[in-house]
Write a protein that holds these residues in place. Sequence first.
Motif, PDB file in Angstrom:
ATOM      1  N   ALA A 118       0.901  -1.179  -0.048  1.00  7.93           N
ATOM      2  CA  ALA A 118       0.116  -0.012   0.093  1.00  7.93           C
ATOM      3  C   ALA A 118       0.816   0.926  -0.136  1.00  7.93           C
ATOM      4  O   ALA A 118       0.582   2.336  -0.908  1.00  7.93           O
ATOM      5  CB  ALA A 118      -0.863  -0.030   1.281  1.00  7.93           C
ATOM      6  N   ARG A 170       2.070   1.952  -3.589  1.00  7.92           N
ATOM      7  CA  ARG A 170       1.034   2.289  -4.359  1.00  7.92           C
ATOM      8  C   ARG A 170       0.827   3.674  -3.991  1.00  7.92           C
ATOM      9  O   ARG A 170       0.478   4.483  -5.234  1.00  7.92           O
ATOM     10  CB  ARG A 170      -0.281   1.600  -4.195  1.00  7.92           C
ATOM     11  CG  ARG A 170      -0.352   0.267  -4.752  1.00  7.92           C
ATOM     12  CD  ARG A 170      -1.495  -0.712  -4.067  1.00  7.92           C
ATOM     13  NE  ARG A 170      -1.279  -2.232  -4.646  1.00  7.92           N
ATOM     14  CZ  ARG A 170      -1.757  -2.652  -5.612  1.00  7.92           C
ATOM     15  NH1 ARG A 170      -2.453  -1.868  -6.294  1.00  7.92           N
ATOM     16  NH2 ARG A 170      -1.965  -3.827  -5.833  1.00  7.92           N
ATOM     17  N   GLU A 171       0.823   4.284  -3.004  1.00  6.65           N
ATOM     18  CA  GLU A 171       0.557   5.598  -2.696  1.00  6.65           C
ATOM     19  C   GLU A 171       1.899   6.496  -3.171  1.00  6.65           C
ATOM     20  O   GLU A 171       1.425   7.590  -3.329  1.00  6.65           O
ATOM     21  CB  GLU A 171       0.571   5.750  -0.883  1.00  6.65           C
ATOM     22  CG  GLU A 171      -0.627   5.185  -0.328  1.00  6.65           C
ATOM     23  CD  GLU A 171      -0.618   5.274   1.302  1.00  6.65           C
ATOM     24  OE1 GLU A 171      -0.006   5.821   1.720  1.00  6.65           O
ATOM     25  OE2 GLU A 171      -1.600   4.736   1.964  1.00  6.65           O
ATOM     26  N   THR A 172       2.831   5.941  -3.027  1.00  3.22           N
ATOM     27  CA  THR A 172       4.200   6.820  -3.223  1.00  3.22           C
ATOM     28  C   THR A 172       4.504   6.901  -4.904  1.00  3.22           C
ATOM     29  O   THR A 172       4.824   7.723  -5.253  1.00  3.22           O
ATOM     30  CB  THR A 172       5.612   6.352  -2.601  1.00  3.22           C
ATOM     31  OG1 THR A 172       5.598   5.101  -2.606  1.00  3.22           O
ATOM     32  CG2 THR A 172       5.086   6.812  -0.980  1.00  3.22           C
TER      33      THR A 172
END
Length: 587
Positions: free
Chosen positions: A478, A481-483
């Motif tokens: 996760a 995916r955020e970065t």
Amino acid sequence: MPPMSTPPGPLRLALCQMNATVGDIAGNERKISDGIAAARGQQAELVLFPELALTGYPPEDLLLKEHFLQDTRRALDRLAAETHGIVALVGFPERDDDVYNALAVLADGAVQGIYRKNYLPNYGVFDEQRYFATGDGGALIEVGEVKIGLTICEDIWEPGAPASDEAYAGASVIVNLSASPYHAGKAVERERMLIQRARDSMCVVAFCGLVGGQDELVFDGHSLVVDHRGEVIARAGQFTEELLVATVDPLAPRTYRLRDARHRAAGRDARPVPTIARLELPETPADDEHPLTRGPIAPLLEPTAEVYTALVCGLRDYVRKNGFDRVVLGLSGGVDSALVACVAVDALGPDGVAVAVMPSPYSSQETQADARQLADNLGVERYEFNIQPAMRAYASTLADTFAGRKPDLTEENLQARIRGNLLMALSNKFGWLVLATGNKSEMSVGYSTLYGDLAGGFAVIKDCPKLRVYELTRYRDALARETTGRELVPAMIIDRPPSAELRPDQKDEDSLPPYAVLDPILDGYVEQDLGRDQLILRGFREQDVDKVIALVDRAEYKRRQAPPGIKITSRAFGRDRRVPITNKYRG
């Protein structure tokens, strides 16, 4: 509490949260020297260093070497010579009539006084009564008009003396030099305790913690300053070296005690506390240049991020402090090796990690594809070894001996051992450290192969139960995916039912209860020492409890031969949980 002749002014504290290396006296001395200089540059009047900062913690049987203790003392004297314009409190092992876990007061170019730790922990990972004699009570120092109480680690975990005696004797600041090993949730637990001690003593409490990895242990730092009302007024980050600077008001606790006289009666009965050093307040800039009762306050990591960061910190320090520049692991397409690979890359960078994909006839195309995709996503070097020719060679060699016997666990274990041999060959040839990838659930029940998947120099997730492995892997994916906006861990690695893939259509649940059942039983039996009847009373089925207990008890001999790994639970195998191998007690 006795009055002071002149009200104290503000005191500027520096807490040097340092990463010491056990036995590296010269390197630790340099870090302390740099910390003293940096604190002086920040106009601090008092600088704190962690427990046994000069030797690293725990030094274990190094403390039985006379020359080790002599070398430490010489380093301490050299540091003392540097303390002009500042007071430094440094943790070290003192050699006197015996050996003491001690705090040295360094000022004006000399060792001005020494405090000895009162409470020597001898539970869990601690073994201090093997090495140290016990101190005989609290101690104060006076820095200008400020009375400061001295404690070391466990001294402040224990309610009451010596901290309470020091407060009754007039201390308005209590300092604590600490090497407090990490486990999940420890940061919040420790901070709450320090807040309570500040309220109890009506003192400012300054806690300076060690940071970094040492074998199985990780230290999270988390140094902080708490005011007399229990408010955190400064906090360092976790798992990182930092010089935390804060200005405190020593007069505020005195004023508070004047209005709240609850402790007067207890103070009359308290033991007297000696003042072991009286020092002039170092000259610093005018008080209005530094705001009172304030310092930076780093946020605490959320629970999953905290555990993940602990794994990264522990692995990085184990590799670097032991002189390796690269690690290698087998990447199977399963969640355990995926998590270890992610942690390794975050700890060492892609160039510091190599992986080996080692399919057998029972390895599915899907798992192998996922392993290769993860290696590509991480940017690590990948090796490919088909182990089927080696399997045939073993089968041919053993054919006459095994004639008339059906294939069984023996052939499954041979596959794991072939893979272990290949990884160790890479280690021998290139000087790389092999990372074992087994988790705590498997380690608990012996669902592992000696000299196979247990082979290696360091077991990163050895203390992570399987459900936590999934949680940590989802967290890391996760975060990616955020970065980056892209998947890091292929989804099927997390979603696929776990399997060792050592026989056709094998699933972990063929041999074990589902992990949602297994992990809570293991938590009760291993972490909490609950017995069979207690576990059944908690709602677990008898057949599951009996099976798990039998598996755990039978696997002790395997765990003794497993590589060290990072402690992240309250009861890790090895230093924490010590059960005899030869043992007839069951349940």
